[in-house]
Scaffold this active site. Structure first.
Site, mmCIF file in Angstrom:
data_model
loop_
_atom_site.group_PDB
_atom_site.id
_atom_site.type_symbol
_atom_site.label_atom_id
_atom_site.label_comp_id
_atom_site.label_asym_id
_atom_site.label_seq_id
_atom_site.Cartn_x
_atom_site.Cartn_y
_atom_site.Cartn_z
ATOM 1 N N VAL A 1 -14.821 2.081 -4.720
ATOM 2 C CA VAL A 1 -14.942 2.063 -3.322
ATOM 3 C C VAL A 1 -14.399 0.999 -2.653
ATOM 4 O O VAL A 1 -15.063 -0.094 -3.093
ATOM 5 C CB VAL A 1 -16.449 2.316 -2.893
ATOM 6 C CG1 VAL A 1 -16.631 2.516 -1.473
ATOM 7 C CG2 VAL A 1 -17.096 3.538 -3.737
ATOM 8 N N THR B 1 -11.221 0.273 2.773
ATOM 9 C CA THR B 1 -10.272 1.085 3.470
ATOM 10 C C THR B 1 -10.425 2.602 2.580
ATOM 11 O O THR B 1 -10.219 3.728 3.253
ATOM 12 C CB THR B 1 -8.752 0.634 3.384
ATOM 13 O OG1 THR B 1 -8.825 -0.599 4.101
ATOM 14 C CG2 THR B 1 -7.919 1.562 4.017
ATOM 15 N N ASN B 2 -10.098 2.549 1.264
ATOM 16 C CA ASN B 2 -10.282 4.056 0.399
ATOM 17 C C ASN B 2 -11.124 3.964 -0.598
ATOM 18 O O ASN B 2 -11.603 2.865 -1.047
ATOM 19 C CB ASN B 2 -8.722 4.098 -0.007
ATOM 20 C CG ASN B 2 -7.735 4.293 1.014
ATOM 21 O OD1 ASN B 2 -7.873 5.384 2.010
ATOM 22 N ND2 ASN B 2 -6.586 3.477 1.200
ATOM 23 N N ILE B 3 -11.538 4.919 -1.062
ATOM 24 C CA ILE B 3 -12.092 5.290 -2.303
ATOM 25 C C ILE B 3 -11.230 5.922 -3.118
ATOM 26 O O ILE B 3 -10.702 6.901 -2.972
ATOM 27 C CB ILE B 3 -13.363 6.108 -1.955
ATOM 28 C CG1 ILE B 3 -14.411 5.452 -1.023
ATOM 29 C CG2 ILE B 3 -14.365 6.010 -3.294
ATOM 30 C CD1 ILE B 3 -15.522 6.452 -0.533
ATOM 31 N N VAL B 4 -11.085 5.671 -4.491
ATOM 32 C CA VAL B 4 -10.473 6.402 -5.506
ATOM 33 C C VAL B 4 -11.382 6.767 -6.459
ATOM 34 O O VAL B 4 -12.250 6.083 -6.866
ATOM 35 C CB VAL B 4 -9.353 5.252 -6.248
ATOM 36 C CG1 VAL B 4 -8.909 5.939 -7.566
ATOM 37 C CG2 VAL B 4 -8.562 4.401 -5.278
ATOM 38 N N ASP C 1 -15.577 -5.458 -7.261
ATOM 39 C CA ASP C 1 -14.463 -4.881 -7.596
ATOM 40 C C ASP C 1 -13.671 -6.031 -8.302
ATOM 41 O O ASP C 1 -12.672 -5.815 -9.074
ATOM 42 C CB ASP C 1 -13.445 -4.450 -6.458
ATOM 43 C CG ASP C 1 -13.574 -5.355 -5.157
ATOM 44 O OD1 ASP C 1 -14.465 -6.054 -5.387
ATOM 45 O OD2 ASP C 1 -12.620 -5.093 -4.582
ATOM 46 N N ARG C 2 -13.973 -7.334 -7.897
ATOM 47 C CA ARG C 2 -13.291 -8.293 -8.565
ATOM 48 C C ARG C 2 -13.647 -8.613 -9.838
ATOM 49 O O ARG C 2 -12.889 -9.088 -10.468
ATOM 50 C CB ARG C 2 -13.418 -9.719 -7.640
ATOM 51 C CG ARG C 2 -12.903 -9.354 -5.915
ATOM 52 C CD ARG C 2 -13.393 -10.472 -5.223
ATOM 53 N NE ARG C 2 -12.605 -11.582 -5.304
ATOM 54 C CZ ARG C 2 -12.807 -12.760 -4.530
ATOM 55 N NH1 ARG C 2 -13.602 -12.840 -3.797
ATOM 56 N NH2 ARG C 2 -12.295 -13.831 -4.797
ATOM 57 N N ASP D 1 -4.983 -8.903 -5.862
ATOM 58 C CA ASP D 1 -5.179 -7.590 -5.574
ATOM 59 C C ASP D 1 -4.866 -7.261 -4.157
ATOM 60 O O ASP D 1 -5.835 -7.780 -3.002
ATOM 61 C CB ASP D 1 -6.902 -7.269 -5.988
ATOM 62 C CG ASP D 1 -7.250 -5.703 -5.471
ATOM 63 O OD1 ASP D 1 -6.412 -5.052 -5.225
ATOM 64 O OD2 ASP D 1 -8.295 -5.220 -6.148
#
Length: 262
Positions: free
Chosen positions: A7, A10-13, A110-111, A130
């Site tokens: 998550v 801007t976007n969720i993959v 995420d990092r 990133d």
């Protein structure tokens, strides 16, 4: 089969992973108000188009920088996959690496996930770039520890701010000026492309040089995110790109914690 969910702002993959193989990946705009039912309908249709039965999902792992999404994503996992999701950074979930910061809780999930995946694939000191809503530069030591980083405005944010603040400037795509055109703009669009694109290349190269000088050791630069491949083609500062870095990190976290609990 593992459903890995990344998550971003801007976007969720959503990615379906079998062992270490990413079978499919799908992207949807991040909306904290999107319900578990809405996710389920969307995901079920895409899985059906790919010829994958929803019942094949055995586990779910999530990394999120938007906490408001977790309630609905947990609901998706529990109601439609029948499993309790593993959430990166949640109590009881072990990162498996040291976070060398005064307040480790400050760093985005995420990092850290990226750091785990990068260290697993590339030995030595690393800098991870990133390209997301923000562009982040993260430093990973040779022993795998996360040592901190830099957060800069993403290029799309910068372009949007320029477009909104200057009434006579058009909205442009993220791309370098056409082949044969130099840095000095010969028209408004050319000048904007040069300033935005080459200016961002300068930011990337400048920050990487300063990071390398500060750590005092050679460091390989790994880039991920939607624009990684584009910028990697135009600067030698980036050594390698990996569009699936975060997903691979989630797979590693899931594997580590599943073994711990078993």
């Amino acid at each position: 089969m593992l459903l890995a969910i990344d998550v971003g702002n801007t976007n969720i993959v959503f990615a379906l992973v079998d062992g270490e193989t990413i079978l499919s990946r799908w992207r949807i705009a991040t909306d904290p108000n999107r319900t578990a039912d809405e996710y389920a309908v969307w995901l079920n249709q895409l899985m059906g188009m790919a010829g994958i039965d929803r019942g094949a999902i055995r586990d779910v792992v999530i990394a999120s920088v938007v906490p408001q999404t977790l309630f609905h994503l947990r609901g998706l996992s529990r109601r439609y996959a029948g499993v309790e999701p593993m959430v990166a950074g949640a109590p009881g979930v072990d990162w498996g690496i040291e976070i060398r910061l005064p307040n480790p809780a400050e760093v985005g999930a995420d990092r850290v996930v990226n750091a785990i995946a990068a260290h697993a694939s590339s030995p030595g000191d690393l800098v991870i770039v990133d390209f997301g809503t923000a562009t982040t530069f993260d430093v990973v030591a040779a022993d795998g520890a996360y040592e901190g980083g830099v957060i800069a405005p993403g290029i799309n944010l910068s372009m949007d701010a320029l477009y909104r603040a200057a009434a006579r400037l058009p909205r442009i795509a993220v791309e370098p000026p056409a082949e044969g055109l130099g840095v000095i703009g010969k028209g408004t669009v050319h000048a904007m492309q040069s300033g935005v694109f080459w200016g961002y290349v300068g930011l990337i190269e400048g920050l990487i040089a300063r990071i390398r000088a500060e750590i005092g050791r050679p460091a390989k630069v790994l880039a991920t995110g939607g624009l990684a491949a584009l910028f990697a083609r135009h600067t030698p500062a980036i050594d390698k790109t990996d569009p699936d870095l975060t997903i691979r990190g989630l797979v590693l976290i899931h594997a580590r914690n599943r073994k711990t609990k078993s």
